[in-house]
Design a protein around this motif. Sequence first.
Motif, PDB file in Angstrom:
ATOM      1  N   MET A   1       0.852  -1.185   0.000  1.00 56.21           N
ATOM      2  CA  MET A   1       0.000   0.000   0.000  1.00 56.21           C
ATOM      3  C   MET A   1       0.890   1.238   0.000  1.00 56.21           C
ATOM      4  O   MET A   1       1.909   1.283   0.675  1.00 56.21           O
ATOM      5  N   LYS A   2       0.491   2.222  -0.758  1.00 54.28           N
ATOM      6  CA  LYS A   2       1.259   3.460  -0.876  1.00 54.28           C
ATOM      7  C   LYS A   2       0.553   4.568  -0.095  1.00 54.28           C
ATOM      8  O   LYS A   2      -0.644   4.776  -0.251  1.00 54.28           O
ATOM      9  N   TYR A   3       1.331   5.264   0.740  1.00 53.54           N
ATOM     10  CA  TYR A   3       0.825   6.380   1.528  1.00 53.54           C
ATOM     11  C   TYR A   3       1.495   7.673   1.078  1.00 53.54           C
ATOM     12  O   TYR A   3       2.678   7.672   0.733  1.00 53.54           O
ATOM     13  N   MET A   4       0.744   8.749   1.119  1.00 52.75           N
ATOM     14  CA  MET A   4       1.309  10.076   0.906  1.00 52.75           C
ATOM     15  C   MET A   4       1.143  10.858   2.197  1.00 52.75           C
ATOM     16  O   MET A   4       0.097  10.804   2.834  1.00 52.75           O
ATOM     17  N   PHE A   5       2.190  11.569   2.595  1.00 48.56           N
ATOM     18  CA  PHE A   5       2.189  12.401   3.798  1.00 48.56           C
ATOM     19  C   PHE A   5       2.375  13.857   3.406  1.00 48.56           C
ATOM     20  O   PHE A   5       3.227  14.165   2.564  1.00 48.56           O
ATOM     21  N   ALA A   6       1.593  14.743   4.027  1.00 48.97           N
ATOM     22  CA  ALA A   6       1.723  16.172   3.762  1.00 48.97           C
ATOM     23  C   ALA A   6       1.369  16.944   5.031  1.00 48.97           C
ATOM     24  O   ALA A   6       0.615  16.462   5.876  1.00 48.97           O
ATOM     25  N   SER A   7       1.914  18.136   5.135  1.00 52.22           N
ATOM     26  CA  SER A   7       1.676  18.942   6.326  1.00 52.22           C
ATOM     27  C   SER A   7       1.647  20.412   5.964  1.00 52.22           C
ATOM     28  O   SER A   7       2.220  20.840   4.959  1.00 52.22           O
ATOM     29  N   ASP A   8       0.967  21.165   6.818  1.00 50.42           N
ATOM     30  CA  ASP A   8       1.037  22.624   6.787  1.00 50.42           C
ATOM     31  C   ASP A   8       0.570  23.232   5.471  1.00 50.42           C
ATOM     32  O   ASP A   8       1.286  23.989   4.824  1.00 50.42           O
ATOM     33  N   ILE A   9      -0.671  22.929   5.100  1.00 46.56           N
ATOM     34  CA  ILE A   9      -1.304  23.555   3.934  1.00 46.56           C
ATOM     35  C   ILE A   9      -1.601  25.016   4.228  1.00 46.56           C
ATOM     36  O   ILE A   9      -1.490  25.873   3.359  1.00 46.56           O
ATOM     37  N   HIS A  10      -2.001  25.305   5.449  1.00 45.38           N
ATOM     38  CA  HIS A  10      -2.262  26.666   5.926  1.00 45.38           C
ATOM     39  C   HIS A  10      -3.236  27.446   5.042  1.00 45.38           C
ATOM     40  O   HIS A  10      -3.063  28.638   4.816  1.00 45.38           O
ATOM     41  N   GLY A  11      -4.258  26.766   4.520  1.00 46.74           N
ATOM     42  CA  GLY A  11      -5.316  27.452   3.784  1.00 46.74           C
ATOM     43  C   GLY A  11      -4.964  27.880   2.375  1.00 46.74           C
ATOM     44  O   GLY A  11      -5.726  28.611   1.736  1.00 46.74           O
ATOM     45  N   SER A  12      -3.852  27.421   1.846  1.00 47.76           N
ATOM     46  CA  SER A  12      -3.438  27.804   0.497  1.00 47.76           C
ATOM     47  C   SER A  12      -4.164  26.954  -0.545  1.00 47.76           C
ATOM     48  O   SER A  12      -3.899  25.759  -0.683  1.00 47.76           O
ATOM     49  N   LEU A  13      -5.062  27.579  -1.287  1.00 53.59           N
ATOM     50  CA  LEU A  13      -5.763  26.878  -2.354  1.00 53.59           C
ATOM     51  C   LEU A  13      -4.778  26.411  -3.425  1.00 53.59           C
ATOM     52  O   LEU A  13      -4.857  25.288  -3.923  1.00 53.59           O
ATOM     53  N   TYR A  14      -3.832  27.255  -3.759  1.00 52.92           N
ATOM     54  CA  TYR A  14      -2.831  26.941  -4.780  1.00 52.92           C
ATOM     55  C   TYR A  14      -2.080  25.650  -4.423  1.00 52.92           C
ATOM     56  O   TYR A  14      -1.983  24.721  -5.232  1.00 52.92           O
ATOM     57  N   TYR A  15      -1.556  25.582  -3.200  1.00 52.30           N
ATOM     58  CA  TYR A  15      -0.771  24.417  -2.810  1.00 52.30           C
ATOM     59  C   TYR A  15      -1.630  23.211  -2.455  1.00 52.30           C
ATOM     60  O   TYR A  15      -1.190  22.072  -2.601  1.00 52.30           O
ATOM     61  N   CYS A  16      -2.849  23.440  -2.015  1.00 51.35           N
ATOM     62  CA  CYS A  16      -3.755  22.311  -1.788  1.00 51.35           C
ATOM     63  C   CYS A  16      -4.037  21.611  -3.121  1.00 51.35           C
ATOM     64  O   CYS A  16      -4.029  20.378  -3.196  1.00 51.35           O
ATOM     65  N   ARG A  17      -4.265  22.392  -4.167  1.00 50.20           N
ATOM     66  CA  ARG A  17      -4.475  21.794  -5.492  1.00 50.20           C
ATOM     67  C   ARG A  17      -3.250  21.006  -5.937  1.00 50.20           C
ATOM     68  O   ARG A  17      -3.363  19.895  -6.448  1.00 50.20           O
ATOM     69  N   LYS A  18      -2.069  21.596  -5.750  1.00 47.32           N
ATOM     70  CA  LYS A  18      -0.835  20.904  -6.135  1.00 47.32           C
ATOM     71  C   LYS A  18      -0.679  19.600  -5.347  1.00 47.32           C
ATOM     72  O   LYS A  18      -0.286  18.576  -5.898  1.00 47.32           O
TER      73      LYS A  18
END
Length: 181
Positions: A1-18
Motif C-alpha cells: 500500500m502506498k501512503y502520501m504524507f503532507a503537512s502545513d497547507i495553511h489554507g493555500s488553495l494553490y498548494y492544496c491543489r498541487k
Amino acid sequence: MKYMFASDIHGSLYYCRKMLDAFQQENAQRLVLLGDLLYHGPRNDLPKEYAPKEVIALLNQNKNRIYAVRGNCEAEVDQMVLEFPVMADYCILSIDGRTFYATHGHTYNQDHLPPLQDNDILIHGHTHVLKAEQMDGYILLNPGSVSIPKEGNPPTYAVLEDNCFTIKDFDGNTVREMRLP
C-alpha cells in the motif's frame, strides 16, 4: 500500500491543489495530513492564494482517503466544516510491520518524544523543515511544508512505498529519500 504524507497547507488553495494533484499522480491509497490545514497562524505570512473555504471543499471531496491529525492552528470550528476527523493529537499507523506515530509536532517532536519503542517512526510536520533521519532508537520523518517551507526548502510532500520514504517537490523531483531499515 502506498501512503502520501503532507503537512502545513495553511489554507493555500494553490498548494492544496498541487498536493491533491500529486496525490492523484502518485496513485497513493491514503493521504496522511499532519495538521495546520486551514489557517496560516500569527507567525506566518499569508500563503499563496489563501482561501480556506475552497481548501475545505477540496479536502472534503477526498474525505474517505484522508487520515488527519490536529495541528496547532486547528480549532473545533474546523471539525464543523471538515467531513473527516481532524481533532486527534496523533494517530498510530501500522505499516508493513512498522509503527508510525503520526502527529503535528507542536507537542510531540524530537525534543519531547511520545512513547516509542526501538525502531518506531515519529513522523510530524509543524517545523516546515523536511527530515528523514535515523535517530538514537527511532526514525524521525518530516515531509516538510506544502505551502510555507522554511530553511530554503521547496514546498514538499512525501510518499511511503516498499519501505522507502521519499520527499518530493511538486515538480516530481526527489528532494530526500530514506530506505527504512
